[in-house]
Scaffold this active site. Sequence first.
Site, PDB file in Angstrom:
ATOM      1  N   ASP A 290       6.656  -1.984  16.119  1.00 43.43           N
ATOM      2  CA  ASP A 290       7.245  -2.873  17.145  1.00 43.43           C
ATOM      3  C   ASP A 290       8.392  -2.161  17.855  1.00 43.43           C
ATOM      4  OD1 ASP A 290       5.577  -4.992  16.335  1.00 43.43           O
ATOM      5  OD2 ASP A 290       7.178  -6.479  16.533  1.00 43.43           O
TER       6      ASP A 290
ATOM      7  N   TYR B 190       2.577  -6.714   1.327  1.00 46.91           N
ATOM      8  CA  TYR B 190       1.707  -7.727   1.925  1.00 46.91           C
ATOM      9  C   TYR B 190       0.698  -8.280   0.927  1.00 46.91           C
ATOM     10  CZ  TYR B 190       3.035  -7.041   6.848  1.00 46.91           C
ATOM     11  OH  TYR B 190       3.684  -7.008   8.052  1.00 46.91           O
TER      12      TYR B 190
ATOM     13  N   LYS C 286      11.640   5.176   1.314  1.00 49.64           N
ATOM     14  CA  LYS C 286      13.009   4.836   0.900  1.00 49.64           C
ATOM     15  C   LYS C 286      13.175   5.381  -0.514  1.00 49.64           C
ATOM     16  CE  LYS C 286      16.983   2.780   1.666  1.00 49.64           C
ATOM     17  NZ  LYS C 286      17.943   3.236   2.690  1.00 49.64           N
TER      18      LYS C 286
ATOM     19  N   ASP D  16       4.884  -1.863  10.069  1.00 52.22           N
ATOM     20  CA  ASP D  16       4.916  -3.083  10.888  1.00 52.22           C
ATOM     21  C   ASP D  16       6.189  -3.084  11.732  1.00 52.22           C
ATOM     22  OD1 ASP D  16       4.143  -5.696  11.748  1.00 52.22           O
ATOM     23  OD2 ASP D  16       5.630  -6.535  10.364  1.00 52.22           O
TER      24      ASP D  16
ATOM     25  N   ASP E 175      15.463   3.957   7.185  1.00 50.51           N
ATOM     26  CA  ASP E 175      16.596   3.585   8.052  1.00 50.51           C
ATOM     27  C   ASP E 175      16.885   4.717   9.047  1.00 50.51           C
ATOM     28  OD1 ASP E 175      17.396   5.145   5.883  1.00 50.51           O
ATOM     29  OD2 ASP E 175      19.252   4.045   5.496  1.00 50.51           O
TER      30      ASP E 175
HETATM   31  C1  IPM Z   1       0.820  -6.856  13.070  1.00 52.53           C
HETATM   32  C2  IPM Z   1       1.220  -8.286  12.833  1.00 52.53           C
HETATM   33  C3  IPM Z   1       0.637  -8.748  11.514  1.00 52.53           C
HETATM   34  C4  IPM Z   1       1.222  -7.867  10.426  1.00 52.53           C
HETATM   35  C5  IPM Z   1       0.842 -10.240  11.198  1.00 52.53           C
HETATM   36  C6  IPM Z   1       0.322 -11.129  12.303  1.00 52.53           C
HETATM   37  C7  IPM Z   1       0.217 -10.621   9.896  1.00 52.53           C
HETATM   38  O1  IPM Z   1       2.599  -8.438  12.891  1.00 52.53           O
HETATM   39  O2  IPM Z   1      -0.403  -6.587  13.119  1.00 52.53           O
HETATM   40  O3  IPM Z   1       1.695  -6.016  13.217  1.00 52.53           O
HETATM   41  O4  IPM Z   1       2.339  -8.125   9.950  1.00 52.53           O
HETATM   42  O5  IPM Z   1       0.555  -6.908  10.037  1.00 52.53           O
HETATM   43 MN    MN Z   2       3.654  -6.622  13.449  1.00 55.16          MN
END
Ligand code: IPM
Ligand code: MN
Length: 353
Positions: A249, A141, A189, A245, A221
């Site tokens: 999710d 990032y 990894k 990240d 993975d």
């Molecule tokens: C998160 C989001 C952010 C990230 C984006 C909006 C920059 O997806 O907080 O998970 O990738 O960190």
């Molecule tokens: Mn995210």
Amino acid sequence: MKADILVLPGDGIGPEVTAAAVVVLEHIASKASHSFTFHEGFIGGAALTAGLEPLPAETLSCARGADAILLGAVGDPAFDQRPPGERPESALLQLRRALGLYANLRPARMWPGLEQAGPLKPEVLAGTDVMVVRELTGGLYYGEPRGIAADGQSAVNTLRYSVMEVARVAHWAFKLARGRQRRVVSVDKANVLEVSRLWRQTVTAVAAEYPDVRLTHEYVDAAAMKLALAPSSFDVLLTENMFGDILSDEAGALCGSLGLLPSASLGDGPGLFEPVHGSAPSIAGQNRANPIGAILSAAMLLEHGLGLSEEAAHVVRAVGAVLKTSARTADLANAGQPITGTREFGRLVVDRL
Ligand code: IPM
Ligand code: MN
């Protein structure tokens, strides 16, 4: 206690979910005789629309002076064509970095009542309670050099971590594990990437200071697969920025909805508390968003930002109690089930407090 809380509603559903979380915080303050002062600031697409930078200087200075920051979401399709540094999302990245918020805590758990909400069989999901600890101010990032070549035919991002960056977030993972099941899975990894080998060595070295915590390593993975096959086998999941990240999710979806997940970003400055979900522009302004991620972020704000663990536990319990009823926001409702709006769900949580 007195606390100064900066609220950054941001884009899309951000204003709706932060409003629900602020109602909860106000209720906690009045019940426990705390005095919380709320200030609002511009961030992301909302700032761009107002003719400001994605992270206006005033927002950053208010953030530095606050006791804690509650954020909604950033991201607006109106600005999708802009280069990364001018997009709404860049505000969040700048804020995390400017405040030194390198440790991102993202808890995901199975909620009684939501056994059927996600894609997993209830017996697979049973007992799931994982704390993703995501490194937040390093890695791909932020790595330099970055950019698209002048001829547009190639692009580069840089993955770099220092021992110091890995060690400080690893300490968070081990300390958190001590208050849980004392197990840390570190994700990397290392079969391919040198950065991951440094990550693994460093985490292993830090682990020596926590002999009571069991450390294991997983390739990313395999970790993604195990999370889907046996989510309850994880306690603390320690990852670098990008892997965290992605895996957070996944963890959210497996537990029923990404809308459930809160986060706390901690480190040198005041903590930043925000739901893991994005701005969801397609449902913005419709009172359809799930406020649970934001309300649980407010609980993390109470606990980690203000040291009010008891109040935080009340909020988590109240959310749990509402989820045991039939109240469901659109993302959690089964076909044909009535839908509870964002505001109404927030009020149900307050009624339980
Ligand atoms: C998160 C989001 C952010 C990230 C984006 C909006 C920059 O997806 O907080 O998970 O990738 O960190
Ligand atoms: Mn995210």
